[in-house]
Design an enzyme around this catalytic site. Sequence first.
Site, PDB file in Angstrom:
ATOM      1  N   GLY A  99      -4.393  14.182  -4.168  1.00  0.00           N
ATOM      2  CA  GLY A  99      -5.504  13.677  -4.974  1.00  0.00           C
ATOM      3  C   GLY A  99      -5.538  12.182  -5.202  1.00  0.00           C
ATOM      4  CG  ASP A 100      -4.380   8.318  -6.948  1.00  0.00           C
ATOM      5  OD1 ASP A 100      -5.234   7.680  -6.301  1.00  0.00           O
ATOM      6  OD2 ASP A 100      -3.806   7.859  -7.952  1.00  0.00           O
ATOM      7  CG  LEU A 101      -2.048  10.953  -0.423  1.00  0.00           C
ATOM      8  CD1 LEU A 101      -2.191  11.658   0.915  1.00  0.00           C
ATOM      9  CD2 LEU A 101      -0.575  10.631  -0.691  1.00  0.00           C
TER      10      LEU A 101
END
Length: 361
Positions: free
Chosen positions: A217-219
């Site tokens: 979800g937040d690479l």
Amino acid sequence: MDNTTAVNPRPTLTPQQAAELALKLYGVTISEISSLPSYIDQNFLMVDEERNKYVLKIMNSEDSKNASLLEVQTFAMSFLRQHGVPAQTALRTTTGQLMSMEEIDCGHGSQTYCVRLMTYIPGKTVAASPVTKQDLYNVGKLAATVDETLQQLVSPNLDVLQRDDERWSLSNIPLLEDFLSVMDGEPLQGVIKAVIEQYKSHVQPKISSFQKGIIHGDLNDQNIIVSPVDNGHHEVSAILDFSLLMNGCYVFELAIAIAYLMLENPRPLDVGGALLAGWESIMRFSDDERDSLFLLVLGRLCQSLVYGRHNVKKYLDNKKYLLITAENGTRLLSELWKLGKTEVERKWFTDASTFSVWIKK
């Protein structure tokens, strides 16, 4: 009147408080300590008397309220590590716990914060590293490997990952409309409005058909640590920060990576094709998913710019980090919008197919 400062969820421990926590919870005596950047949590780099390094992570008091979610996030990190993915993991307290809920007063009343001592993995962020196209291909491949591996995750609490109200989710781009006033007077406000409208008409109707599962979800470019290897290349040594772990569309994961990894790259248009080729060496996208990629990338840039600006009003002391994407993100969003979907996709998809052929040789 905005009274958010009275109930500020962001922890602001002193180094001494952090060192005392490490000793109390983990039996570790700290000889050196320094602050590490974070969005609305607090991170400390710690060195003990034997020169071992750790990261003490104190979650904001708002996210700390959801213990079940934090447990699943912590479990997912260990699960990935056990399956060969280079994820940062939590260490156990002296009583065997992977996290501890602590009542702490940071100067604005006592609040409960989730505290974890994490493994320290050396290297630099992708943002601070001159990565090659080959490196980007490998990042794309690893991103898909992360999500493919998470398909095997089993826990009684996986329902907590159904985070339909999470405003950072790319399924919630229309929520940006409630925050657009922070862009009043900015020429980019019109572009952001147009991105939202195009998302609603071209992407939203297709989402139900997209492949879904648990995603990081937040690479972003601050959450991927790389180390140099031979011939100027890099390898990923760690994936950090699982606080946006959620059930989501796999194409969201790639769009987020493309958006952020373009920010510091001197040739931003080279990023998308290499990441896409790497991803699709593990998992193929449908035509509809590929067709949505451009607007999803723009949507993430819009989220980063708008929510960054919004959060600065609440956490002025962390302005530099909150606006870390602002300068490059503004320029990038403008350039991509000007080039248009057809032109950018032609570049990405041509690069991806060329790259895939080259890799197979």
